[in-house]
Write an enzyme that holds these catalytic residues in place. Structure first.
Site, PDB file in Angstrom:
ATOM      1  N   SER A 119       0.814  -1.214   0.000  1.00  0.00           N
ATOM      2  CA  SER A 119       0.000   0.000   0.000  1.00  0.00           C
ATOM      3  C   SER A 119       0.846   1.261   0.000  1.00  0.00           C
ATOM      4  O   SER A 119       0.310   2.360   0.019  1.00  0.00           O
ATOM      5  CB  SER A 119      -0.920   0.001   1.227  1.00  0.00           C
ATOM      6  OG  SER A 119      -0.167  -0.213   2.406  1.00  0.00           O
ATOM      7  N   HIS A 140      -2.619  -3.194  -5.885  1.00  0.00           N
ATOM      8  CA  HIS A 140      -3.076  -2.846  -4.544  1.00  0.00           C
ATOM      9  C   HIS A 140      -4.594  -2.951  -4.422  1.00  0.00           C
ATOM     10  O   HIS A 140      -5.344  -2.091  -4.887  1.00  0.00           O
ATOM     11  CB  HIS A 140      -2.617  -1.424  -4.193  1.00  0.00           C
ATOM     12  CG  HIS A 140      -3.008  -0.997  -2.819  1.00  0.00           C
ATOM     13  ND1 HIS A 140      -3.311   0.316  -2.504  1.00  0.00           N
ATOM     14  CD2 HIS A 140      -3.162  -1.700  -1.659  1.00  0.00           C
ATOM     15  CE1 HIS A 140      -3.622   0.396  -1.223  1.00  0.00           C
ATOM     16  NE2 HIS A 140      -3.551  -0.816  -0.697  1.00  0.00           N
ATOM     17  N   GLU A 152      -5.760  -0.413  -7.180  1.00  0.00           N
ATOM     18  CA  GLU A 152      -4.757   0.508  -7.699  1.00  0.00           C
ATOM     19  C   GLU A 152      -3.701  -0.282  -8.472  1.00  0.00           C
ATOM     20  O   GLU A 152      -3.139  -1.248  -7.947  1.00  0.00           O
ATOM     21  CB  GLU A 152      -4.053   1.264  -6.560  1.00  0.00           C
ATOM     22  CG  GLU A 152      -4.843   2.402  -5.985  1.00  0.00           C
ATOM     23  CD  GLU A 152      -4.055   3.175  -4.935  1.00  0.00           C
ATOM     24  OE1 GLU A 152      -4.135   4.410  -4.930  1.00  0.00           O
ATOM     25  OE2 GLU A 152      -3.372   2.538  -4.100  1.00  0.00           O
ATOM     26  N   ASN A 190      -3.779   5.896  -0.148  1.00  0.00           N
ATOM     27  CA  ASN A 190      -3.148   6.101   1.159  1.00  0.00           C
ATOM     28  C   ASN A 190      -2.377   7.412   1.266  1.00  0.00           C
ATOM     29  O   ASN A 190      -2.137   7.900   2.373  1.00  0.00           O
ATOM     30  CB  ASN A 190      -2.250   4.912   1.499  1.00  0.00           C
ATOM     31  CG  ASN A 190      -3.070   3.716   1.943  1.00  0.00           C
ATOM     32  OD1 ASN A 190      -4.041   3.853   2.670  1.00  0.00           O
ATOM     33  ND2 ASN A 190      -2.703   2.536   1.479  1.00  0.00           N
TER      34      ASN A 190
END
Length: 291
Positions: A119, A140, A152, A190
């Protein structure tokens, strides 16, 4: 390149979810972990989650049986060598991920694509520790994997077009939506989410509000489905801290400095739901704020 067999490294929260959705989408899945107990728990959890889908009418009993039949488990990492695609979903520590890839590389088929569910860690740097940086990507998934629709896709500097297109086809076959991110610390989700969580911890640390008031404010004031501290417990405070450290180290900006209270909770082993205590205490019938 046709991908039919997927290897998943790590049978934890993310790994079992990835195995679940891949098997349900028709891929043959090999799930590996160093712990036999973790593998047994993962398969049992996948079964319960599939049961929930059956009860809701989302899939049939036959669909459930077929999905479970596509999953095999092993404690031997190198058994994943013949897989078309491997998704590493181990702990968010670069040294652990690097060791996994270095052990896998000598046993891989020439066509195998390597990916990481990291992440936050540099895809380019992870890829450089393998023999195939062109066939390496960030893949991800969001947590919980069977529920969340986003994946992702992160290209390293050397990732080739064929690898990207193959991974994009996998996302589409899973019935999920891909968002493409450049290879910068913490990518998109994130990069935005973790500083918000970290700021919520600072608000708690500085006495601006209690755990309950901070979470209630964001749920009712910003229409978030979970408060930031509740969400941090769900993600795992160790994972939150690791991502903030990657952001702080990688971008060299003090605005990403992890809150000392977050560090203290991790040092105490209060990592959230998975350990029974974090910003909430989960050991009773109802979660209770710890501050």
């Amino acid at each position: 390149m046709a991908i039919e067999k997927v290897g998943v490294v790590g049978a934890g929260q993310m790994g079992n979810g990835i195995a679940h959705v891949c098997a349900q989408a028709g891929f043959e899945v090999m799930l590996t972990d160093i712990s036999a107990e973790a593998l047994d728990k993962a398969v049992a959890l996948i079964g319960r989650n599939l049961d929930r889908q059956v009860s809701k009418g989302a899939i049939s009993e036959a669909d459930k049986s077929a999905a479970l039949g596509r999953i095999t488990t092993t404690q031997t990492l190198t058994d994943l060598g013949p897989c078309d695609l491997i998704v590493e979903a181990a702990t968010e520590r670069e040294a652990i991920k690097t060791k996994i890839f270095e052990e896998l590389v000598p046993h891989l088929a020439e066509h195998t694509i390597l990916t990481s569910n990291t992440s936050s860690i540099s895809i380019t740097r992870l890829a450089s520790r393998t023999d195939r940086p062109g066939k390496f990507m960030g893949f991800h998934f969001m947590n919980p994997v069977p529920v969340m629709s986003l994946v992702e896709l992160i290209r390293g500097i050397a990732t080739d077009d064929e690898t990207f297109e193959a991974c994009l086809e996998v996302v589409e076959r899973l019935g999920k939506t891909a968002a493409t991110s450049e290879d910068f610390p913490a990518f998109i989700v994130n990069r935005i989410l973790m500083p918000m969580i970290n700021e919520a911890v600072y608000a708690l640390f500085e006495g601006v509000g209690s755990v309950s008031s901070i979470d209630t404010s964001l749920k009712l004031g910003a229409n978030h489905p979970m408060g930031p501290l509740e969400l941090a417990d769900f993600i795992g405070l160790d994972t939150c801290l690791a991502i903030m450290n990657v952001l702080h180290d990688g971008l060299a900006d003090t605005k990403y400095r992890p809150c000392p209270l977050l560090t203290k909770y991790v040092e105490a082993g209060w990592l959230g739901r998975k350990t029974g205590r974090g910003f909430y205490d989960y050991r009773g019938e109802t979660p209770v704020p710890t501050r």
